[in-house]
Design a protein around this motif. Structure first.
Motif, PDB file in Angstrom:
ATOM      1  N   VAL A  83     -64.358 190.600  31.947  1.00 17.70           N
ATOM      2  CA  VAL A  83     -65.560 190.327  32.718  1.00 17.70           C
ATOM      3  C   VAL A  83     -66.674 191.336  32.067  1.00 17.70           C
ATOM      4  N   ARG A  84     -67.822 190.604  31.909  1.00 21.81           N
ATOM      5  CA  ARG A  84     -68.912 191.510  31.280  1.00 21.81           C
ATOM      6  C   ARG A  84     -69.525 192.642  32.405  1.00 21.81           C
ATOM      7  N   LEU A  85     -68.976 193.685  32.308  1.00 21.18           N
ATOM      8  CA  LEU A  85     -69.290 194.673  33.416  1.00 21.18           C
ATOM      9  C   LEU A  85     -70.756 194.764  33.967  1.00 21.18           C
ATOM     10  N   LEU A 115     -74.187 195.518  38.420  1.00 19.90           N
ATOM     11  CA  LEU A 115     -75.700 195.221  38.946  1.00 19.90           C
ATOM     12  C   LEU A 115     -75.684 195.520  40.353  1.00 19.90           C
ATOM     13  N   SER A 116     -74.569 195.528  41.316  1.00 21.36           N
ATOM     14  CA  SER A 116     -74.602 196.020  42.549  1.00 21.36           C
ATOM     15  C   SER A 116     -75.081 197.259  42.762  1.00 21.36           C
ATOM     16  N   ILE A 117     -74.967 198.260  41.979  1.00 20.66           N
ATOM     17  CA  ILE A 117     -75.397 199.845  41.919  1.00 20.66           C
ATOM     18  C   ILE A 117     -76.992 199.591  42.058  1.00 20.66           C
ATOM     19  N   TRP A 144     -75.838 200.750  34.666  1.00 17.03           N
ATOM     20  CA  TRP A 144     -75.912 199.360  34.359  1.00 17.03           C
ATOM     21  C   TRP A 144     -76.647 198.947  33.400  1.00 17.03           C
ATOM     22  N   HIS A 145     -77.653 199.578  32.860  1.00 17.78           N
ATOM     23  CA  HIS A 145     -78.714 199.249  31.626  1.00 17.78           C
ATOM     24  C   HIS A 145     -77.627 199.371  30.501  1.00 17.78           C
ATOM     25  N   LEU A 147     -66.064 192.474  44.250  1.00 21.70           N
ATOM     26  CA  LEU A 147     -66.570 191.879  45.206  1.00 21.70           C
ATOM     27  C   LEU A 147     -66.695 192.699  46.539  1.00 21.70           C
ATOM     28  N   ALA A 148     -65.520 193.505  46.703  1.00 18.90           N
ATOM     29  CA  ALA A 148     -65.394 194.584  47.800  1.00 18.90           C
ATOM     30  C   ALA A 148     -66.316 195.853  47.438  1.00 18.90           C
ATOM     31  N   ILE A 149     -66.500 195.870  46.342  1.00 20.75           N
ATOM     32  CA  ILE A 149     -67.390 197.076  45.894  1.00 20.75           C
ATOM     33  C   ILE A 149     -68.805 196.585  46.222  1.00 20.75           C
ATOM     34  N   GLY A 150     -69.117 195.649  45.616  1.00 22.82           N
ATOM     35  CA  GLY A 150     -70.252 194.887  45.549  1.00 22.82           C
ATOM     36  C   GLY A 150     -70.847 194.633  47.110  1.00 22.82           C
ATOM     37  N   ALA A 151     -69.763 194.368  47.781  1.00 24.56           N
ATOM     38  CA  ALA A 151     -70.393 193.876  49.459  1.00 24.56           C
ATOM     39  C   ALA A 151     -70.630 195.360  49.675  1.00 24.56           C
ATOM     40  N   THR A 152     -69.915 196.464  49.668  1.00 24.61           N
ATOM     41  CA  THR A 152     -70.153 197.576  50.252  1.00 24.61           C
ATOM     42  C   THR A 152     -71.414 198.092  50.005  1.00 24.61           C
ATOM     43  N   LEU A 153     -71.903 198.043  48.414  1.00 28.54           N
ATOM     44  CA  LEU A 153     -73.201 198.561  47.967  1.00 28.54           C
ATOM     45  C   LEU A 153     -74.360 197.680  48.574  1.00 28.54           C
ATOM     46  N   VAL A 154     -74.030 196.584  48.459  1.00 28.42           N
ATOM     47  CA  VAL A 154     -75.477 195.576  48.933  1.00 28.42           C
ATOM     48  C   VAL A 154     -75.748 195.581  50.211  1.00 28.42           C
TER      49      VAL A 154
END
Length: 182
Positions: free
Chosen positions: A142-144, A149-151, A126-127, A67-74
């Motif tokens: 977790v399915r990576l 997807l945040s990237i 991601w793909h 979540l922290a990494i995703g929040a940074t990227l998004v």
């Protein structure tokens, strides 16, 4: 400590493209904030479960990291829209209006190119995780592709905001680097 910057939030005028990108960037900012709030809530829950109930935590640490990494990227496009990224405006302030304009064109073109390259390889990564059904090596497994997807999302929206900033300057809706002539 540095003083307050003379830069302002990027302008959109009445341009529908710029307004649309600004809305997407703002939505990304809200999503990023929601991810941070969720990470804080999960951290609090993890502390309670571990130290009060004396139980083990299985998924919490991994979820908080993702979540922290995703929040940074998004959150990248929103911060760009607010001109919140670290910037040194000493050189642009010292330049003439024309030189500042050309320096802006050069730096934005290079920024767009670099972010486009990161987006390309981020999407590819991601793909690959999605196609090969990669999972984390933890109990949660977790399915990576989900956190990855945040990237492409983050860098795709960041690229869109960078292009919008460049278009705003080219159309004379905004000033280079957000610096008004003094």
């Amino acid at each position: 400590m540095a003083g307050q910057s003379s830069a302002v939030t990027s302008r959109t005028g009445n341009n529908p493209f710029l307004r649309g990108v600004a809305a997407l960037s703002t939505l990304a900012g809200w999503c990023s904030a929601a991810m941070i709030v969720a990470a804080v809530a999960i951290t609090c829950q993890m502390i309670f479960v571990r130290f009060v109930l004396n139980q083990s935590t299985v998924w919490q640490t991994e979820a908080v990291v993702y979540l922290a990494i995703g929040a940074t990227l998004v959150g990248l496009p929103y911060v760009q829209r607010l001109r919140g990224h670290v910037n040194v405006d000493l050189i642009p302030l010292a330049l003439s209006k024309t030189a500042r304009y050309y320096m802006y064109l050069l730096t934005m073109t290079l920024s767009i190119l670099i972010v486009a390259i990161v987006l390309f390889y981020g999407y590819e990564h991601w793909h690959l995780a999605y196609e090969r059904n990669w999972k984390s090596d933890t109990i949660w497994a977790v399915r990576l592709w989900i956190p990855y997807l945040s990237i492409p999302v983050g860098f795709g929206l960041f690229l869109l905001q960078l292009i919008a900033d460049l278009v705003a300057v080219l159309l004379k809706i905004d000033a280079p680097f957000g610096l008004e002539d003094v």
